[in-house]
Design a protein around this motif. Sequence first.
Motif: not given
Lengths: 107, 112
Positions: A84-97
Amino acid sequence: AQRVTQPEKLLSVFKGAPVELKCNYSYSGSPELFWYVQYSRQRLQLLLRHISRESIKGFTADLNKGETSFHLKKPFAQEEDSAMYYCALGWANNLFFGTGTRLTVIP
Amino acid sequence: DSGVTQTPKHLITATGQRVTLRCSPRSGDLSVYWYQQSLDQGLQFLIQYYNGEERAKGNILERFSAQQFPDLHSELNLSSLELGDSALYFCASSEMGTGELFFGEGSRLTVL
């Protein structure tokens, strides 16, 4: 608002075939993008990040700001890439998947 | 194992009940994150703590709460449980600023 879209829930390719897992993002600033992978019965783990520009297990991903994409590619898929592959965006020290893409490599 | 540990691994409970999920971060990591993974929903960010303080909130319901203790372990409390709360709950930890999260194996909650 920041958002990550992975349009394919499932992707099957034959062993030795090229594979591309799509990821598009929505973010107004300079994005930090990552690919995480979860192999069967293993923890979710970092595969690669765009700032390192490296190839991990034969996978590469190029950030295309014009198309707001960060697709994951591998020229020759192997059976052990099934995961399973997840792309994630880093923002404000968090990761949004994103919602993830399950890759199956057919022998 | 100095990685992220989560307990319990599996939990079955009834609607209306309350449960607590526990997470111990990697040694040295000050930041803890909670994610919910439901069928077809991917990983939904719930909340983040850094060194005991809430740092960011995501899609966390009011029925859910969390805290991080002085020893840096964290607990996620889920109350008035509903069937839709059935999910895999992941904890992750990180050093601040690296962008790399280290995940636990998750706690699978089933609400009947």
